[in-house]
Scaffold this motif. Structure first.
Motif, mmCIF file in Angstrom:
data_model
loop_
_atom_site.group_PDB
_atom_site.id
_atom_site.type_symbol
_atom_site.label_atom_id
_atom_site.label_comp_id
_atom_site.label_asym_id
_atom_site.label_seq_id
_atom_site.Cartn_x
_atom_site.Cartn_y
_atom_site.Cartn_z
ATOM 1 N N ALA A 65 -26.981 22.561 8.893
ATOM 2 C CA ALA A 65 -26.098 22.719 10.059
ATOM 3 C C ALA A 65 -25.483 21.389 10.473
ATOM 4 C CB ALA A 65 -26.886 23.303 11.227
ATOM 5 N N LEU A 66 -26.130 20.301 10.109
ATOM 6 C CA LEU A 66 -25.746 19.002 10.656
ATOM 7 C C LEU A 66 -25.132 18.038 9.644
ATOM 8 C CD1 LEU A 66 -28.916 18.629 12.885
ATOM 9 C CD2 LEU A 66 -26.641 19.279 13.634
ATOM 10 N N TRP A 111 -31.252 28.359 12.400
ATOM 11 C CA TRP A 111 -30.894 27.067 12.987
ATOM 12 C C TRP A 111 -29.403 26.763 12.949
ATOM 13 C CZ3 TRP A 111 -33.507 24.262 16.226
ATOM 14 C CH2 TRP A 111 -34.902 24.391 16.257
ATOM 15 N N THR A 112 -28.701 27.285 11.935
ATOM 16 C CA THR A 112 -27.310 26.882 11.776
ATOM 17 C C THR A 112 -26.480 27.164 13.035
ATOM 18 O OG1 THR A 112 -27.526 27.066 9.396
ATOM 19 C CG2 THR A 112 -25.285 27.067 10.262
ATOM 20 N N PRO A 113 -26.434 28.390 13.552
ATOM 21 C CA PRO A 113 -25.597 28.608 14.749
ATOM 22 C C PRO A 113 -26.129 27.882 15.989
ATOM 23 C CG PRO A 113 -26.801 30.618 14.158
ATOM 24 C CD PRO A 113 -27.054 29.628 13.064
ATOM 25 N N VAL A 114 -27.454 27.870 16.147
ATOM 26 C CA VAL A 114 -28.057 27.248 17.339
ATOM 27 C C VAL A 114 -27.713 25.760 17.383
ATOM 28 C CG1 VAL A 114 -30.280 26.653 18.401
ATOM 29 C CG2 VAL A 114 -29.985 28.879 17.331
ATOM 30 N N LYS A 161 -26.445 17.165 -0.246
ATOM 31 C CA LYS A 161 -26.391 17.263 -1.709
ATOM 32 C C LYS A 161 -27.399 18.258 -2.264
ATOM 33 C CE LYS A 161 -24.254 12.883 -2.907
ATOM 34 N NZ LYS A 161 -24.348 12.137 -1.635
ATOM 35 N N TYR A 162 -28.075 18.985 -1.414
ATOM 36 C CA TYR A 162 -28.969 20.039 -1.906
ATOM 37 C C TYR A 162 -28.820 21.269 -1.032
ATOM 38 C CZ TYR A 162 -32.023 18.450 1.915
ATOM 39 O OH TYR A 162 -32.533 18.117 3.146
ATOM 40 N N ASP A 163 -29.201 22.394 -1.600
ATOM 41 C CA ASP A 163 -29.209 23.635 -0.836
ATOM 42 C C ASP A 163 -30.679 24.027 -0.674
ATOM 43 O OD1 ASP A 163 -29.310 26.323 -0.081
ATOM 44 O OD2 ASP A 163 -27.452 26.815 -1.138
ATOM 45 N N PRO A 164 -31.182 24.047 0.578
ATOM 46 C CA PRO A 164 -32.610 24.318 0.774
ATOM 47 C C PRO A 164 -33.089 25.600 0.080
ATOM 48 C CG PRO A 164 -31.611 23.690 2.846
ATOM 49 C CD PRO A 164 -30.492 23.813 1.858
ATOM 50 N N VAL A 216 -36.768 17.132 12.550
ATOM 51 C CA VAL A 216 -37.346 18.054 13.525
ATOM 52 C C VAL A 216 -37.179 17.505 14.947
ATOM 53 C CG1 VAL A 216 -39.557 18.903 14.402
ATOM 54 C CG2 VAL A 216 -38.990 19.163 11.988
ATOM 55 N N SER A 217 -37.514 16.233 15.120
ATOM 56 C CA SER A 217 -37.427 15.658 16.464
ATOM 57 C C SER A 217 -35.984 15.614 16.947
ATOM 58 C CB SER A 217 -38.032 14.252 16.468
ATOM 59 O OG SER A 217 -37.558 13.526 15.355
ATOM 60 N N HIS A 218 -35.042 15.419 16.027
ATOM 61 C CA HIS A 218 -33.631 15.415 16.424
ATOM 62 C C HIS A 218 -33.174 16.825 16.765
ATOM 63 C CE1 HIS A 218 -29.283 15.856 15.516
ATOM 64 N NE2 HIS A 218 -29.213 14.769 16.272
ATOM 65 N N SER A 219 -33.408 17.771 15.868
ATOM 66 C CA SER A 219 -32.881 19.115 16.108
ATOM 67 C C SER A 219 -33.551 19.768 17.323
ATOM 68 C CB SER A 219 -33.001 19.998 14.867
ATOM 69 O OG SER A 219 -34.238 19.824 14.249
ATOM 70 N N THR A 220 -34.868 19.629 17.426
ATOM 71 C CA THR A 220 -35.535 20.241 18.587
ATOM 72 C C THR A 220 -35.205 19.457 19.867
ATOM 73 O OG1 THR A 220 -37.584 18.998 18.224
ATOM 74 C CG2 THR A 220 -37.436 21.171 17.200
ATOM 75 N N GLY A 221 -34.924 18.171 19.718
ATOM 76 C CA GLY A 221 -34.548 17.340 20.867
ATOM 77 C C GLY A 221 -33.169 17.696 21.381
ATOM 78 N N VAL A 222 -32.241 17.893 20.457
ATOM 79 C CA VAL A 222 -30.874 18.266 20.842
ATOM 80 C C VAL A 222 -30.887 19.640 21.510
ATOM 81 C CG1 VAL A 222 -28.678 18.999 19.809
ATOM 82 C CG2 VAL A 222 -29.659 16.797 19.187
ATOM 83 N N LEU A 223 -31.723 20.515 20.978
ATOM 84 C CA LEU A 223 -31.844 21.844 21.569
ATOM 85 C C LEU A 223 -32.397 21.748 23.002
ATOM 86 C CD1 LEU A 223 -31.572 24.845 20.874
ATOM 87 C CD2 LEU A 223 -33.953 24.797 20.113
#
Ligand code: ASP
Length: 323
Positions: free
Chosen positions: A99-100, A311-314, A105-108, A160-167
């Motif tokens: 999302a970010l 996670w992508t839309p959120v 360079k990879y697809d999870p 994790v800390s960035h994405s959950t922090g931004v949320l």
């Protein structure tokens, strides 16, 4: 001619079979995409030891940091898929990152052979010991009143800390200054030294310091309290029910492992997680051990696909309001 080809093919197949039969013959590198001492590193070291025993070869941790964990995971995804390079991914690298990062360079969901979930890691909202608020409501009031004067630590965009922090910021309206680290291990050191004000991080990194009183916890973002931190309220109890989020760490290999090698890695992780000493360490730190239905490669593949979709839309909308 045909006969010669057939013999050639047979001996090539035999060589592949022999390689798989004898795997592993040398140490295996487990890439940890964050700094030593942080949660991904801790979980990796907890499972690497019993996995080494199960495989009869050392699983050696290599910390390859940068870009919210995507540097290490990109490198590991491009390694030869022979079972000698594996990695400890997490909800950030294999859930939030697409999302970010535009040029990831990879697809999870496509670039890996999943091995299995290693641990679930609830998110805890933690602050420096002297932060001037008694509870989560007071904490959010201070955050809103002081805006960018508050520093929030994280482990890089997409972590994790960035994405959950931004949320967290987008839900509460907080607009702190974001301070980036190569992992939340170093971020925690700075939190204990009062160099930053707060972060949202995986419990396995912060539980001992919360228990020891060197940092403060305002809430745990799960439906139930954690047995390892019984005094820390849930976000629902503390007045922020919309913030319920749990992370995880999992073992992946680059796509294309020989089937036998893959089976050995899956079995080694399974054995590691059934070791009572391993379970005890994960639980003591507040992590969760995968249940039967969550363990192994099939469940991990499904988890990755669900997490990317979740996670992508959120995150896209949270980042718009809180870059
Ligand atoms: N848990 C951290 C994060 O993604 C990184 C780390 O393991 O150090 O925020």
């Amino acid at each position: 001619m045909r006969r010669a080809l057939a013999i050639g093919l047979l001996s090539a197949l035999a060589a592949v079979g022999a390689a798989a039969d004898t795997y592993p013959q040398r140490p295996i590198t487990m890439v940890v995409p964050f700094a030593a001492g942080g949660p991904t590193d801790v979980v990796a070291r907890i499972v690497a030891e019993p996995m080494s025993r199960a495989l009869g070869q050392q699983v050696v941790i290599e910390n390859v940091t940068g870009a919210g964990g995507t540097t290490g995971i990109t490198r590991a995804s491009q390694a030869t898929p022979d079972g000698y390079t594996i990695m400890m991914g997490h909800m950030g690298t294999h859930g939030a990152a697409p999302a970010l990062f535009k040029g990831l360079k990879y697809d999870p969901a496509k670039s890996f052979d999943p091995v299995g979930l290693a641990a679930g890691t609830p998110i805890v909202i933690v602050a420096k010991k002297g932060f001037p608020a008694q509870d989560l409501k007071g904490f959010i009031e201070v955050l809103k009143a002081r805006g960018p004067a508050i520093n929030q630590a994280h482990a890089g965009v997409g972590s994790v800390s960035h994405s959950t922090g931004v949320l967290f910021n987008s839900l509460t309206g907080a607009k702190p200054t974001l301070v980036v680290y190569r992992g939340t291990g170093p971020a925690l050191n700075d939190l204990m030294a009062d160099q930053v004000d707060f972060m949202t991080d995986q419990i396995v990194n912060v539980a001992p310091q919360i228990a020891g009183g060197t940092i403060k916890a305002y809430a745990i973002a799960t439906a139930e309290r954690s047995p390892s931190l019984p005094d820390v309220p849930t976000t629902k109890e503390a007045g922020l029910p919309g913030y319920e989020v749990s992370a995880w760490n999992a073992v992946f290999a680059p796509k294309g492992l020989p089937a036998d090698v893959r089976a050995k890695l899956v079995a080694a992780l399974d054995t590691a997680l059934k070791d009572p000493a391993t379970t005890k360490r994960i639980l003591e730190l507040g992590g969760t051990v995968p249940k039967e239905a969550e363990a192994g490669p099939v469940a991990l593949q499904a988890l990755v696909e669900r997490e990317v979709a979740r996670w992508t839309p959120v995150l896209r909308s949270a980042v718009e309001t809180n870059p």
